[in-house]
Motif scaffolding. Structure first.
Motif, PDB file in Angstrom:
ATOM      1  N   PHE A 213     152.553  92.776-113.774  1.00 18.22           N
ATOM      2  CA  PHE A 213     151.653  92.410-115.079  1.00 18.22           C
ATOM      3  C   PHE A 213     150.245  91.995-114.791  1.00 18.22           C
ATOM      4  O   PHE A 213     149.347  92.394-116.280  1.00 18.22           O
ATOM      5  N   TYR A 214     149.388  91.727-113.814  1.00 18.91           N
ATOM      6  CA  TYR A 214     148.738  91.682-113.893  1.00 18.91           C
ATOM      7  C   TYR A 214     148.195  92.581-113.291  1.00 18.91           C
ATOM      8  O   TYR A 214     145.929  92.514-113.475  1.00 18.91           O
ATOM      9  N   ALA A 215     148.332  93.706-113.191  1.00 16.25           N
ATOM     10  CA  ALA A 215     147.948  95.162-112.723  1.00 16.25           C
ATOM     11  C   ALA A 215     146.733  95.540-113.132  1.00 16.25           C
ATOM     12  O   ALA A 215     145.562  95.398-112.789  1.00 16.25           O
TER      13      ALA A 215
ATOM     14  N   SER B  55     144.200  93.854-114.971  1.00 17.72           N
ATOM     15  CA  SER B  55     143.155  92.180-114.926  1.00 17.72           C
ATOM     16  C   SER B  55     142.651  93.028-113.855  1.00 17.72           C
ATOM     17  O   SER B  55     141.182  93.063-113.123  1.00 17.72           O
TER      18      SER B  55
ATOM     19  N   LEU C 271     152.352  90.527-109.833  1.00 23.85           N
ATOM     20  CA  LEU C 271     151.419  91.697-109.998  1.00 23.85           C
ATOM     21  C   LEU C 271     151.606  92.591-110.962  1.00 23.85           C
ATOM     22  O   LEU C 271     150.419  93.515-111.318  1.00 23.85           O
TER      23      LEU C 271
END
Lengths: 296, 312
Positions: B127-129, B131, B125
């Protein structure tokens, strides 16, 4: 401190079979590396969230502070007043978004998985052509196809209906391409065994392929949900009653009725649902697949 | 075993079957593809072909298109100086962000995969935040804003590195580097998620078998077991990174302004928006889209060839 370190070292000495190729020093280095980049990645978001709870004087503070000092809900209260004054109830917008997102996501996952299965596992006349066409179509920019798309939709009588948003999303080439690349990994022998047992392609697809590519379609659910949730209905929805919530909220922010605090509140509200969906589904990917890899 | 089987099926096709036989053998496969194909042809293939056809015309969206042959393309490549700047920027941008973000996607997903499950879910989450958060990249506008209230400027002033605020988006040498930073920040997206899911799919017993066969450290494990198993996802990720790094536009428009100072943030796509959505010269815009399309296909062919060597 020394105690903890020796404990960690001990657990490294007695680690399980599959972790033997690891060294403590490199593990620590990599963790620090991950931590630094993780902070870089997440801090603007923490900032955005914190901003939503900042009173006006803190938003314009110099130098700016990352965390809120005296959290307040006034931004959300202001937002609810603005929303309450619009002539279409916000619940209607929310209903539209949920309808579009749920139908669109379910459709995308089923339709693109159905098509991905034969393209990934079999060769038949036209399959190679179709696969190439899909990859290449991913590379064509949507701005110039918007006009032909509009003409096609108006001929089909779909402009200003939910379908105009849902249908193109269902035909997502990205979804098909993602599913296809995962289904390639499933061993042929599993499919052949089912075939010998007399299963039809539809049964194989539903009973074998879909359970085995769970991590793929959960990823697709996340992606599709996220895209549709943020959709503003584009240029295909004219009737105010049909428009999704992100359109309504972006209108509030853009029209200048709202202050910067309300804008942060809007950002946070639009963010929360995809994050919750992401957390639920993503942990599902990790839990189910950690125990069951695909085996021949 | 698999190889032999594939070859024989290929030979079967050479003994060309009649349409009726093809249908008989592959009926179910065609039926599975059918629903997608209809939507795909109607909403993707036909519009793309139409757009390519329009690129050979002069079309202002009001009058009927007039056929002008190659003149849009000739104008673009010879007379349009701004387009050449855009191409230069785009390629420079893609050469830096493409490979770096692809590597980042893989390295981070691989490292995250080594963590215990609960930490793994949180880190994914984290690192994807960027996007997931829609237009949260607008916060960078605040950070790099030109007055002393901009976050970057206020920190630089406080630390005494600069004496007066830097006009980040008004100086052409700052624009592209800032856009590159923001794009890299945004880049852990679709490919990252597919890598995470792909790593979960690798059969765990292979690692144990590899250990018995003499794999000594995590790097060998990566090259001999993980990467070969990840090939389908690596191919997917490559296509995604190519399209995203060559079609940067939104962050340039939102951050650097439009048009940006001395066209420093101009990309092929912002040029396309200029003609497509502001000047309504659809023929010209379509020609730009078609050129970008072929640049992407060309890049894709090269990258796919390189990826075939991975883990070999």
């Amino acid at each position: 401190m020394v105690n903890i370190l020796s404990k960690i070292k001990k657990s490294y000495a007695s680690r399980k079979f599959s972790r033997r190729n690891r060294s403590l020093a490199v593990d620590i280095l990599l963790t620090i590396f991950l931590g630094i980049f993780g902070l870089f990645s997440v801090w603007p978001l923490i900032f955005a969230i914190s901003n939503a709870f900042k009173p006006l004087n803190e938003i314009f503070l110099f130098p700016p502070r990352l965390f809120v000092q005296k959290p307040t809900l006034s931004n959300f209260a202001d937002l609810s007043i603005i929303v309450g004054n619009s002539w279409i109830p916000i619940s209607r917008y929310i209903f539209n978004t949920i309808l579009i997102t749920v139908l669109g996501t379910i459709g995308t996952v089923i339709i693109s998985s159905m098509a991905a299965f034969p393209l990934a596992k079999y060769k038949f006349p036209g399959s190679k052509f179709m696969s190439n066409l899909i990859v290449y179509s991913l590379m064509f920019n949507g701005t110039v196809t918007a006009l032909p798309n509009y003409i096609i939709m108006s001929r089909l009588g779909m402009v200003d209906t939910y379908l105009s948003v849902i249908l193109p999303a269902i035909g997502s080439t990205l979804g098909l391409f993602l599913m296809k690349n995962f289904m390639v990994q499933v061993p042929d022998s599993l499919l052949e065994a089912a075939k010998i047992d007399g299963a039809s392609e539809f049964t194989i697809f539903w009973k074998i392929m879909m359970p085995l590519s769970k991590s793929a379609w959960i990823t697709l659910v996340i992606l599709s949900f996220q895209t549709l949730w943020g959709t503003t209905g584009g240029s295909f929805l004219y009737t105010e009653k049909l428009k999704p919530v992100s359109y309504a909220l972006s209108q509030i922010v853009n029209s200048g009725i709202a202050r910067i605090g309300v804008a942060s509140a809007v950002t946070l509200i639009m963010l929360i649902v995809p994050v919750v969906v992401f957390v639920i589904f993503q942990s599902n990917v990790i839990q189910t697949m950690a125990t069951s890899g695909i085996k021949e | 075993m698999l190889m032999i089987k594939k070859k024989t099926t290929k030979n079967n096709y050479k003994m060309s079957m009649s349409l009726k036989e093809i249908w008989k053998y592959h009926k179910e496969k065609y039926l599975l593809i059918l629903p997608f194909s209809i939507i795909f042809i109607v909403f993707t293939v036909i519009p793309v072909i139409t757009s390519i056809v329009i690129s050979f015309t002069s079309f202002n969206m009001l009058e009927a298109p007039v056929f002008v042959g190659l003149s849009n393309y000739i104008n673009l490549l010879i007379n349009d100086d701004v387009f050449l700047i855009a191409v230069k920027n785009t390629i420079l941008f893609a050469l830096i962000t493409g490979p770096i973000s692809y590597l980042m996607c893989f390295v981070f997903s691989w490292l995250i995969n080594e963590l215990p499950p609960k930490v793994r879910a949180i880190m994914t989450l984290v690192f994807y935040a960027p996007s997931i958060s829609g237009n949260a990249y607008l916060i960078w506008k605040l950070i790099f804003s030109s007055d002393m209230y901009g976050y970057a400027n206020s920190w630089l002033l406080k630390l005494g590195i600069v004496n007066e605020p830097i006009l980040f988006f008004n100086k052409k040498e700052y624009v592209l580097p800032i856009l590159i930073i923001v794009q890299l920040w945004l880049s852990l997206g679709v490919s990252f998620l597919s890598f995470i899911a792909g790593l979960q799919n690798v059969d765990k017993t292979q690692y144990e078998a590899g250990e018995i066969d003499g794999i000594k450290n995590r790097w060998q494990e990566l090259w001999y077991i993980t990467l070969p198993n990840m090939k389908p996802q690596l191919l997917f990720g490559a296509v995604m990174q190519i399209t995203s790094s060559l079609s940067v536009s939104q962050i340039s428009i939102e951050l650097a302004g439009y048009p940006s100072v001395e066209y420093s943030g101009q990309t092929i796509l912002t040029h396309l928006y200029d003609y497509g959505t502001i000047r309504y010269e659809m023929g010209y815009a379509s020609a730009i889209a078609t050129i970008l399309f072929f640049i992407m296909i060309f890049t894709n062919i090269i990258v796919q060839k390189a990826l075939r060597r991975v883990g070999a």
